[in-house]
Structure formats: structure tokens, C-alpha cells
Write a protein that holds these residues in place. Structure first.
Motif, PDB file in Angstrom:
ATOM      1  N   THR A  69      47.410 -74.516 124.999  1.00  0.00           N
ATOM      2  CA  THR A  69      47.740 -74.273 123.586  1.00  0.00           C
ATOM      3  C   THR A  69      46.513 -73.851 122.783  1.00  0.00           C
ATOM      4  OG1 THR A  69      47.529 -76.654 123.128  1.00  0.00           O
ATOM      5  CG2 THR A  69      49.744 -75.799 123.586  1.00  0.00           C
ATOM      6  N   ALA A  70      45.606 -73.109 123.418  1.00  0.00           N
ATOM      7  CA  ALA A  70      44.422 -72.610 122.723  1.00  0.00           C
ATOM      8  C   ALA A  70      44.135 -71.175 123.131  1.00  0.00           C
ATOM      9  CB  ALA A  70      43.211 -73.493 123.027  1.00  0.00           C
ATOM     10  N   VAL A  71      43.372 -70.486 122.287  1.00  0.00           N
ATOM     11  CA  VAL A  71      42.917 -69.128 122.570  1.00  0.00           C
ATOM     12  C   VAL A  71      41.472 -69.190 123.059  1.00  0.00           C
ATOM     13  CG1 VAL A  71      42.383 -66.869 121.557  1.00  0.00           C
ATOM     14  CG2 VAL A  71      44.456 -68.084 120.878  1.00  0.00           C
ATOM     15  N   ASN A  72      41.179 -68.470 124.121  1.00  0.00           N
ATOM     16  CA  ASN A  72      39.814 -68.374 124.624  1.00  0.00           C
ATOM     17  C   ASN A  72      38.907 -67.852 123.513  1.00  0.00           C
ATOM     18  OD1 ASN A  72      37.406 -67.632 125.945  1.00  0.00           O
ATOM     19  ND2 ASN A  72      38.480 -66.995 127.790  1.00  0.00           N
ATOM     20  N   PRO A  73      37.886 -68.612 123.102  1.00  0.00           N
ATOM     21  CA  PRO A  73      37.014 -68.142 122.014  1.00  0.00           C
ATOM     22  C   PRO A  73      36.318 -66.829 122.315  1.00  0.00           C
ATOM     23  CG  PRO A  73      36.101 -70.094 123.091  1.00  0.00           C
ATOM     24  CD  PRO A  73      37.498 -69.935 123.600  1.00  0.00           C
ATOM     25  N   ASP A  74      36.184 -66.470 123.599  1.00  0.00           N
ATOM     26  CA  ASP A  74      35.608 -65.163 123.935  1.00  0.00           C
ATOM     27  C   ASP A  74      36.494 -64.032 123.421  1.00  0.00           C
ATOM     28  OD1 ASP A  74      33.536 -66.403 125.238  1.00  0.00           O
ATOM     29  OD2 ASP A  74      34.355 -66.090 127.257  1.00  0.00           O
ATOM     30  N   TYR A  75      37.795 -64.304 123.277  1.00  0.00           N
ATOM     31  CA  TYR A  75      38.744 -63.287 122.860  1.00  0.00           C
ATOM     32  C   TYR A  75      39.027 -63.314 121.366  1.00  0.00           C
ATOM     33  CZ  TYR A  75      39.779 -63.444 127.906  1.00  0.00           C
ATOM     34  OH  TYR A  75      39.680 -63.447 129.278  1.00  0.00           O
ATOM     35  N   GLY A  76      38.750 -64.435 120.714  1.00  0.00           N
ATOM     36  CA  GLY A  76      39.017 -64.544 119.285  1.00  0.00           C
ATOM     37  C   GLY A  76      39.668 -65.872 118.937  1.00  0.00           C
ATOM     38  N   THR A  77      40.497 -65.857 117.905  1.00  0.00           N
ATOM     39  CA  THR A  77      41.113 -67.077 117.395  1.00  0.00           C
ATOM     40  C   THR A  77      42.635 -66.943 117.375  1.00  0.00           C
ATOM     41  OG1 THR A  77      41.129 -66.312 115.101  1.00  0.00           O
ATOM     42  CG2 THR A  77      39.107 -67.410 115.884  1.00  0.00           C
TER      43      THR A  77
END
Length: 436
Positions: A97-105
Motif C-alpha cells: 500500500t505504498a509507492v516506491n519513493p524512487d518513482y514519486g508519491t
């Protein structure tokens, strides 16, 4: 007769017994999927930035190319424990339930989905239901959700592959669907993205390694939020009964790759159409592709696999029954194998094949005979007086699409009803005739 040459993007396309079906599908396809294609986005390699925001800038271009469904490869944080390479595998999920911070928010994803919707496109997420990264919180919070060895230890995913050998994925651990608590946890995680980000469905990785009954109930729950589109990375008719709109047509792709190597031709294509390996529901969508992230990274680029046969195979992926796929970079004639665990941006060059794909997308959308599932027409093989050519028609009402493909490296002659005299197809070329 509709003159294709009068349709600018289609002009580039000019040169170049019915299947048995199992009638047991109750899946209700979203109306917008009936004539749709899919575009797979390798976010890490799509741009130098490798972010959602950088990809969003490409959406107007993709809309102009006729893309309908955006498939985002996994956007979740990647596990660090036992990870592979420098950046790890997209398919080793650390947090569902999270977005990879390398890809954004999450806000970046919401904005991208909103932009795609405003352009008339839909967005599906890659979903990994069979396994997680070693350091996914579930492994400590819910160890009973994981498969264990004889010693009671969680272990890396190990299974028998189609070749009969044992395969081990050392960076991930397998989930145990014998525990129904996992079913709710996984379904809730999927529903989160539909509710919170507005996504329109999922491409489900290794779908056949997860119980079909899980997918059936998950689809029912997701459809209560909004009608979703579900693509299974698997090749099994039962998945279409209640859960999936589309599944991978690996058998046809294998024939295409053999044609590229000079090991198959029209005879194999005719046999495939006449006697498909498995009976699918008439309304099942079969995903047709010349490449995707797995094929590209582990087997080769279009140039490696098909050589001069590439264009003809792409035409077949759009004109034979099924839902066509474009992989990131194919419209720029991607000629390298993208690294899977490292940063390796696509060289976009001049978008050389963008018009070619725009024409194919337009051809499919404007001709109901080519639509997906039962909305399209079955295949009728045509006799053109030359066994080296593969010719067929698909007719839906007054809409008649005839296709002739030369899957050989030599010039071939043919005689098509309605033509004056013989026609000629150069090596690896095709002809498409549309009439109303």
C-alpha cells in the motif's frame, strides 16, 4: 470498400475451421475494453528520471498514438533483503500500500491517473499476489500467511517450471493461500488502489500460482467499487470463468518467434487457428504481443527475435483475435535488452514506429470485426492459391477485414477474390483490405 490509404496513419499498413470455445465465462467486461489495446510502461527505464511525473509528460503522445490502457509495472517499494542487482526486482514487493519513493508519491500517481482519465485512457497496476519481498511487514506481522518448509521456516519461492525443472526466486517468499486471512489482506490491499488512486484494474503476475477461487472473490469485491479490468499473466481457460478479462496467449507468441527464426510459417499459423491448444470462452480476451518486459529482458529485442519478420508479426498481433500489447520503446524500435535490476533508460531516438502503431490502433478501433472477445469476429482462413501465405478474414456484420501475411523471406504470389490478376507480396510483408 474503405480505402485505407485515405486514412493517413493507416497508409503505412498497406505494405506489409473456426476455433472451438468453452462457453463458461461470466466475467462482465468493462464496456471501454471492447476495442482496447494495452501499453506496458516500464517506469524505471522509461525516462532518465524514472518517475511517475516524468512518464506523465508522455501521456498526450500515447493518446495521439491511440493507446487505450496504460499498464504500469509494479510501483511498490522494493525489498532490500536478498535483493538482486543494484535496484532489485520490481516484483519483490516490500509494501503493498505504498509507492516506491524512487518513482514519486501517491499524489503523483493520483495526478497521473486523473490525467490519463481526462485523455480517455485507463490505468491498470501490476499486482504480485504469489509472493512478497523477505522484508515485507507481513513476514513478521503475519508469518502464518507464508509457505514454510519442513522445518517450519519461511523459504524463497521454489516451483517446477513448464520445462520440468526446479526454479528458485531467491529474493521473494511465497504466500500461503491455505490461510483465508491472507485472502482478506490481499483483497483489501488491491481495493486500496482502486479507491485511493482511482486505478481501473490489475495485471496479475503469475496468476496461475494463486488459487483461482481467490481471484474470483477478489474480482467480485473490486467490481463493487467500480467495474475493473483484469489481465492474468497465465494461459488457462478457468481463469476467465469469473475473474479475468484477459490472459496471455503464449502459444501464438511462440509460433511468432519460430517464424522469426525461420522455423515456422503459414502452416503453423493455420494449424493454430484451426486447433487452438486450449478451448477458451468465446468472450475471453487473449493478450497478443511480440514483446513485453520478460521477453525483452531475458530473451531479446524485436530485432533479436524477429529480424525482418517483426512488422508482420505485429500486424498479426493486432488482426488475429485478442487484445494487442505494445511494450515501452517498441514505437522507437527498441533494439536492446533492458536491464532488469539496474537503471537502463530507453533510447527514444525518433519514435520511428509511432505512425505504424498509430495505424494499427486505428485499424482495430475502427473495425468491429477486430474487436476483443465476442465483440469481434472469429477467424476464417482464406485460400489464396499459395500455401506459403497466411490469409484470413474476420467479418462482423458488414465490416469485413481481410489480411494476407507473407511469413517467408522470399517473394510470394497470390490470388484474392475480387482482385484482377495475381498479387505479389515481398518478403515479410502484408496486405490489409477493409470493406463495408
Amino acid at each position: 470498400m474503405k480505402k485505407l490509404a485515405a486514412l493517413l496513419p493507416l497508409a503505412a499498413l498497406l505494405y506489409g475451421p473456426l476455433a472451438v470455445h468453452a462457453e463458461n465465462s461470466t466475467v462482465k467486461h468493462p464496456a471501454w475494453s471492447r476495442s482496447s489495446n494495452i501499453y506496458e510502461v516500464n517506469l524505471r527505464q522509461y525516462s532518465k528520471e524514472g518517475t511517475l511525473n516524468a512518464f506523465s509528460a508522455a501521456l498526450p503522445r500515447l493518446k495521439a498514438m491511440g493507446v487505450d490502457i496504460i499498464w504500469l509495472m509494479p510501483i511498490h517499494p522494493i525489498g532490500q533483503q536478498n535483493h538482486k542487482g543494484t535496484l532489485g526486482s520490481y516484483y519483490a514487493v516490500k509494501d503493498y500500500t505504498a509507492v516506491n519513493p524512487d518513482y514519486g508519491t501517491m499524489d503523483d500517481l493520483r495526478k497521473m491517473v486523473k490525467q490519463a482519465h481526462a485523455l480517455g485512457m485507463h490505468v491498470i497496476l501490476d499486482w504480485i499476489g504469489n509472493h512478497t519481498a523477505w522484508d515485507n511487514p507481513w513476514a513478521t506481522q503475519h508469518p502464518d500467511w507464508y509457505k514454510k518448509n519442513d522445518k517450519g521456516e519461511i523459504y524463497s519461492v521454489t516451483f517446477k517450471n513448464e520445462a520440468g525443472g526446479t526454479e528458485e526466486w531467491t529474493d521473494v517468499i511465497g504466500l500461503d493461500y491455505g490461510n483465508k486471512a491472507l485472502w482478506k489482506g490481499m483483497t483489501d490491499a488491491m481495493a486500496y488502489w482502486v479507491r485511493e488512486a482511482g486505478i481501473d484494474g490489475f495485471r496479475c503476475d503469475a496468476a496461475g500460482l494463486v488459487p483461482t477461487e481467490f481471484w474470483n472473490q477478489a474480482r467480485a469485491q473490486l467490481d463493487k467499487i467500480k467495474p475493473v479490468f483484469m489481465l492474468a499473466e497465465w494461459n488457462e481457460p478457468a481463469l476467465h470463468e469469473k475473474a479475468f478479462d484477459a490472459s496471455y496467449d503464449w502459444p501464438l507468441n511462440e509460433i511468432m518467434k519460430k517464424i522469426g527464426k525461420g522455423q515456422a510459417g503459414a502452416a503453423e499459423l493455420k494449424a493454430f487457428v484451426a486447433n487452438p491448444p486450449k478451448p477458451y470462452p468465446r468472450d475471453a480476451y487473449r493478450l497478443q504481443f511480440t514483446n513485453n518486459h520478460d521477453i525483452n529482458s531475458w530473451q531479446g529485442s524485436d530485432k533479436d527475435l524477429y529480424g525482418p519478420a517483426y512488422g508482420a508479426m505485429a500486424v498479426l498481433s493486432y488482426t488475429l483475435p485478442g487484445m494487442p500489447l505494445i511494450y515501452s520503446g517498441q514505437e522507437s524500435r527498441l533494439e536492446k535488452k533492458l536491464e532488469f535490476f539496474e537503471k537502463d533508460p530507453i533510447d527514444w531516438k525518433t519514435y520511428e514506429l509511432e505512425g505504424f502503431y498509430a495505424g494499427l490502433n486505428q485499424l482495430k478501433k475502427e473495425n468491429a470485426a477486430l474487436w476483443n472477445g465476442a465483440s469481434g469476429a472469429p477467424v476464417q482462413v482464406l485460400d489464396v492459391g499459395n500455401d506459403q501465405l497466411f490469409a484470413f478474414k474476420r467479418q462482423q456484420g458488414n465490416n469485413n477485414v481481410r489480411v494476407i501475411v507473407n511469413p517467408t523471406g522470399t517473394l510470394q504470389k497470390y490470388k484474392l477474390a475480387g482482385d484482377e490478376g495475381q498479387g505479389v507480396l515481398k518478403p515479410w510483408r502484408w496486405r490489409i483490405i477493409v470493406s463495408e
